[in-house]
Design an enzyme around this catalytic site. Structure first.
Site, PDB file in Angstrom:
ATOM      1  N   CYS A   1     -22.175   4.845   7.579  1.00 32.78           N
ATOM      2  CA  CYS A   1     -22.538   6.106   8.270  1.00 32.78           C
ATOM      3  C   CYS A   1     -22.329   7.261   7.553  1.00 32.78           C
ATOM      4  CB  CYS A   1     -22.019   6.309   9.707  1.00 32.78           C
ATOM      5  SG  CYS A   1     -22.406   7.989  10.468  1.00 32.78           S
ATOM      6  N   ASP A   2     -23.286   8.429   7.252  1.00 30.20           N
ATOM      7  CA  ASP A   2     -22.976   9.430   6.445  1.00 30.20           C
ATOM      8  C   ASP A   2     -23.085  10.996   7.318  1.00 30.20           C
ATOM      9  OD1 ASP A   2     -22.715   8.103   4.037  1.00 30.20           O
ATOM     10  OD2 ASP A   2     -24.599   8.269   3.568  1.00 30.20           O
ATOM     11  N   CYS A  16     -15.486   4.650  15.202  1.00 34.87           N
ATOM     12  CA  CYS A  16     -16.114   4.952  13.976  1.00 34.87           C
ATOM     13  C   CYS A  16     -17.566   4.109  13.900  1.00 34.87           C
ATOM     14  CB  CYS A  16     -15.576   5.016  12.615  1.00 34.87           C
ATOM     15  SG  CYS A  16     -16.336   5.319  11.193  1.00 34.87           S
ATOM     16  N   LEU A  53     -14.262   5.700  -5.793  1.00 30.22           N
ATOM     17  CA  LEU A  53     -13.002   6.013  -6.695  1.00 30.22           C
ATOM     18  C   LEU A  53     -12.430   4.614  -7.594  1.00 30.22           C
ATOM     19  CD1 LEU A  53     -11.206   8.287  -4.050  1.00 30.22           C
ATOM     20  CD2 LEU A  53     -12.600   8.969  -6.069  1.00 30.22           C
ATOM     21  N   LEU A  66     -12.631  12.029   0.201  1.00 32.74           N
ATOM     22  CA  LEU A  66     -12.159  12.749  -0.894  1.00 32.74           C
ATOM     23  C   LEU A  66     -13.277  13.723  -1.228  1.00 32.74           C
ATOM     24  CD1 LEU A  66      -9.477  12.928  -2.732  1.00 32.74           C
ATOM     25  CD2 LEU A  66     -10.842  12.154  -4.593  1.00 32.74           C
ATOM     26  N   ASP A 121     -10.789   0.081  -4.029  1.00 29.57           N
ATOM     27  CA  ASP A 121     -10.511   0.404  -2.661  1.00 29.57           C
ATOM     28  C   ASP A 121     -10.242  -0.852  -1.850  1.00 29.57           C
ATOM     29  OD1 ASP A 121     -13.109  -0.593  -1.985  1.00 29.57           O
ATOM     30  OD2 ASP A 121     -13.710   1.142  -1.224  1.00 29.57           O
ATOM     31  N   ARG A 135       0.826  -1.322  -0.036  1.00 32.77           N
ATOM     32  CA  ARG A 135      -0.071  -0.158  -0.089  1.00 32.77           C
ATOM     33  C   ARG A 135       0.994   1.381   0.191  1.00 32.77           C
ATOM     34  NH1 ARG A 135      -5.247   0.264   0.932  1.00 32.77           N
ATOM     35  NH2 ARG A 135      -5.074  -2.029   1.996  1.00 32.77           N
ATOM     36  N   CYS A 189     -20.815  12.667   8.815  1.00 36.14           N
ATOM     37  CA  CYS A 189     -19.749  13.574   8.627  1.00 36.14           C
ATOM     38  C   CYS A 189     -19.672  14.163   7.181  1.00 36.14           C
ATOM     39  CB  CYS A 189     -18.167  13.065   8.845  1.00 36.14           C
ATOM     40  SG  CYS A 189     -17.653  11.678   7.912  1.00 36.14           S
TER      41      CYS A 189
END
Length: 321
Positions: A242-243, A214, A169, A158, A134, A62, A245
């Site tokens: 969870c959305d 989280c 992405l 992002l 990802d 990575r 943020c």
């Protein structure tokens, strides 16, 4: 007539757009100094144990894109907008993060990126390429930032001026020397809305998310029958991802483009989840529901666990513009 690097790069990005991707950008290997900075930040994050049980984040590859494809010179980075202007106002409905409303984005990205790879082969017969999503050991958001398609926000997502953070992405690494785009400039400024809104204080400082605090990490990745007490109390209606943020981010409060892409349109069951339904569905029903979903990581027993906690809602967020 020899094809110029600029012409090939331009046409490659235009071909990506024809496959539904936007934004699109190119980065050159090894990248700017910010790649070294992001790599060092990843190691500090790992050293702090913020990745929890996500051991795959520790993969050495990575931290070196060159190990993913021999002689790699460039990477095409694409975004796929998944924002759908849908409203869930029923207080009894349980919530799923927007990225998972439609078809499994891993498969969607891979299928389209393979077509781009074949297109590149036709233009450059000796070019080698590799696609990544990802689930690949790639410093994905750093390379997206390097390719100019968005900047990494303080919630680690992002962000793009046009699409906000509502995009997944994809990457196509290749051995061809392509013309790079200008890296993105961060535009979060002094805003800390995402940090302030997180009910578990998972964003420990700007750009640093402790996965062990989280909600999305726990309702998707945590395999324990019982979740930590603070997570149980804070989960609210969020039973898959969870959305929070993202919902509070000012860049997501502009007039958003509701995607017409068939692959990101919501599955009916995702927008109509209730505790009673989740507890009533047997494993075979779940298998059918999750057949083409990115939510297969959440096993049926985990859905039931999460649904029971959803009844303790203290942080219900309506998905409204």
């Amino acid at each position: 007539m020899l094809e110029t690097q600029d012409k090939l790069s331009h046409d490659f990005k235009e071909e990506a757009k024809r496959h539904g991707f936007s934004p699109v950008g190119i980065a050159r290997i090894p990248g700017s100094n910010r790649i070294k900075m992001r790599t060092a930040a990843l190691q500090r994050w790992l050293d702090a144990g913020y990745h929890g049980d996500m051991r795959w984040m520790e993969a050495p590859r990575r931290q070196s894109i060159q190990t993913l494809l021999k002689d790699v010179q460039s990477v095409l980075v694409v975004g796929l907008n998944y924002y759908i202007d849908a409203k869930i106002s029923d207080p009894d409905k349980l919530l799923v993060a927007r990225y998972a409303w439609g078809n499994d984005y891993h498969k969607v990205l891979e299928k389209r990126l393979k077509k781009l790879g074949r297109w590149l082969e036709q233009r450059k017969a000796n070019c080698k390429w590799k696609i990544c999503v990802d689930s690949s050991p790639l410093l994905e958001k750093a390379w997206a930032e390097e390719a100019g398609i968005g900047w990494i926000g303080k919630n680690s997502n992002l962000i793009d001026k046009k699409h906000g953070s509502w995009m997944v992405l994809g990457y196509l690494l290749c051995t061809e020397a392509l013309t790079p785009d200008k890296p993105s400039t961060p535009l979060c400024g002094n805003c800390q809305k995402c940090i302030e809104a997180c009910p578990t204080h998972a964003i420990t400082e700007p750009f640093v998310v402790n996965a062990q605090k989280c909600l999305a990490y726990h309702n998707i990745e945590n395999r324990n029958p019982k979740l930590p007490e603070n997570i149980e109390k804070s989960m609210g209606k969020w039973i898959a991802g969870c959305d929070i943020c993202q919902d509070v981010c000012p860049w997501n409060h502009q007039t958003m483009v509701s995607s017409k892409d068939p692959d990101v349109q919501p599955h009916e069951w995702v927008l109509n989840l209730s505790k009673d339904k989740i507890l009533a569905w047997d494993d075979e029903t779940w298998k059918k529901k999750l057949k083409n979903s990115a939510l297969k990581r959440i096993k049926p027993w985990m859905w039931r666990r999460n649904a029971k906690l959803g009844n303790k809602a203290v942080n219900c967020t309506k998905l409204e513009k």
